[in-house]
Design an enzyme around this catalytic site. Structure first.
Site, short mmCIF file in Angstrom:
data_model
loop_
_atom_site.label_atom_id
_atom_site.label_comp_id
_atom_site.label_asym_id
_atom_site.label_seq_id
_atom_site.Cartn_x
_atom_site.Cartn_y
_atom_site.Cartn_z
N GLY A 1 0.84 -1.21 0.00
CA GLY A 1 0.00 0.00 0.00
C GLY A 1 0.87 1.25 0.00
N HIS A 2 1.91 1.24 0.83
CA HIS A 2 2.82 2.40 0.86
C HIS A 2 3.57 2.53 -0.47
CE1 HIS A 2 2.61 1.40 5.32
NE2 HIS A 2 2.33 2.69 5.32
N GLN B 1 -0.22 10.50 18.66
CA GLN B 1 -1.51 10.04 18.16
C GLN B 1 -1.96 8.71 18.77
OE1 GLN B 1 0.12 10.00 14.02
NE2 GLN B 1 -1.15 8.18 13.77
N GLY C 1 -3.16 7.63 2.26
CA GLY C 1 -4.01 6.52 1.83
C GLY C 1 -5.46 6.75 2.21
N GLN D 1 -9.11 10.22 8.55
CA GLN D 1 -7.83 10.94 8.66
C GLN D 1 -7.59 11.80 7.41
OE1 GLN D 1 -3.87 9.37 10.09
NE2 GLN D 1 -3.56 9.04 7.92
N SER E 1 -2.54 -3.21 5.85
CA SER E 1 -2.32 -2.35 7.02
C SER E 1 -1.11 -2.89 7.76
CB SER E 1 -3.55 -2.40 7.94
OG SER E 1 -3.21 -1.92 9.22
N SER E 2 -0.33 -1.97 8.31
CA SER E 2 0.83 -2.40 9.09
C SER E 2 0.38 -3.22 10.29
CB SER E 2 1.63 -1.18 9.57
OG SER E 2 1.96 -0.38 8.47
O1 PAF Z 1 -1.46 7.29 8.57
C1 PAF Z 1 -0.39 7.32 9.21
O2 PAF Z 1 0.51 6.51 9.01
C2 PAF Z 1 -0.22 8.40 10.26
O3 PAF Z 1 -1.40 8.69 10.92
C3 PAF Z 1 0.44 9.69 9.71
C4 PAF Z 1 -0.45 10.37 8.69
C5 PAF Z 1 1.78 9.35 9.09
C6 PAF Z 1 0.67 10.68 10.85
O4 PAF Z 1 1.51 10.15 11.82
#
Ligand code: PAF
Length: 292
Positions: free
Chosen positions: A49-50, A74, A161, A167, A199-200
């Site tokens: 995905g990345h 976060q 993503g 987000q 997803s990780s």
């Molecule tokens: O989606 C993520 O991996 C994180 O929430 C982000 C946008 C890199 C902020 O830390």
């Protein structure tokens, strides 16, 4: 002429920038040559995905920079900051092979030095009663770090993503509200063959849970198709919830929302609609969403 196959030790590795001064020096060099810059913020533990985000970054700008920073702000105290997967060496290889140009991987003290005392207060899509209902401090932490990254990097575009759909909407809101020049671009979710969104956090799933996990996406697909066929919203969403629960999940939410504002919608006539879901399988919390 084909590129020679180099032994592992000679494969191209991108520069790794550890502080804002080094980041800004690299960016200034590129900008001096008139090159545009795409930033892809991540927390590492990269997967396909990345890699798709890097491909999009390369299509949108001359230079692709990725930040890798597991942002403590976060995560709530009861969440997985301590054991969030960290695979930095593999991340560098994957990003380098994907054609990226540099990684910004600051230590925590660079992002939050002694005395740091600022946190963004976010409303609008951040207060939509979806993720924020279950992770009340999460979006303030995301918004604060993303605002810092946008300010540090001042990219032309920033890629996120769509898997983290709320987000994405929150980031688009803060970029607009705080006049960041970067264009915020959402990239489609990449999925396993059976539909599970990459997803990780999928590494947390046991093999039994992994088998059950695609039921979340399957329920969303079924619900979206019923809605497109004219089914009543409440019944279609209730049926999705029942099938996800039958697969062994504990559902946090499955909801139909306006795709831009994330406001609740009672029918598909109310505008572009997005189905968003979060549910736990054992100790792993999965989120997903699709367009209707
Ligand atoms: O989606 C993520 O991996 C994180 O929430 C982000 C946008 C890199 C902020 O830390």
């Amino acid at each position: 002429m084909e590129a020679p196959i180099l032994p592992d030790s000679q494969q191209r590795r991108v520069p790794i920038l550890r502080d804002v001064a080094a980041l800004r020096a690299a960016l200034a060099g590129w900008r001096a040559r008139g090159e545009t810059i795409a930033l892809t913020p991540t927390m590492g533990a990269l997967h396909a995905g990345h890699v798709s985000l890097v491909a999009l970054a390369k299509a949108k700008a001359d230079r692709a920079i990725m930040s890798i920073f597991v942002n403590p702000a976060q995560f709530a105290a009861n969440e997985d900051f301590g054991w969030y997967p960290r695979t930095f060496d593999a991340d560098v290889e994957l990003f380098s092979a994907a054609g990226g140009d540099a990684i910004f991987a600051p230590p925590v003290e660079e992002m939050y030095p002694q005395g740091f005392a600022t946190a963004l207060q976010v409303g609008g899509p951040a207060a939509a009663s979806l993720e924020d209902r279950f992770r009340p401090t999460h979006f303030s932490g995301v918004a604060t770090v993303v605002a810092k990254l946008l300010n540090q990097c001042q990219p032309d575009v920033a890629i996120f993503g769509e898997k983290d759909f709320q987000q994405l909407r929150v980031i688009a809101r803060i970029a607009s509200d705080l006049d960041f020049e970067a264009k915020i671009i959402g990239a489609p979710t990449v999925r396993e063959k059976d539909g599970l969104a990459l997803s990780s956090r999928n590494v947390y799933l046991t093999s039994e849970e992994r088998k059950a996990a695609p039921a979340l996406y399957a329920a969303l697909v079924c619900c979206a198709s019923a809605l497109r066929g004219g089914a009543a919203m409440e019944q279609a969403v209730a049926a999705a919830r029942a099938s996800v629960e039958a697969a062994g999940f504990t559902v946090d939410y499955i909801e139909a929302r306006h795709a831009e504002t994330l406001a609740p919608v009672a029918s598909t006539a109310e505008g572009p609609v997005r189905l968003l879901a979060a549910a736990k399988l054992g100790r792993t919390r999965l989120i997903d969403n699709i367009a209707v």
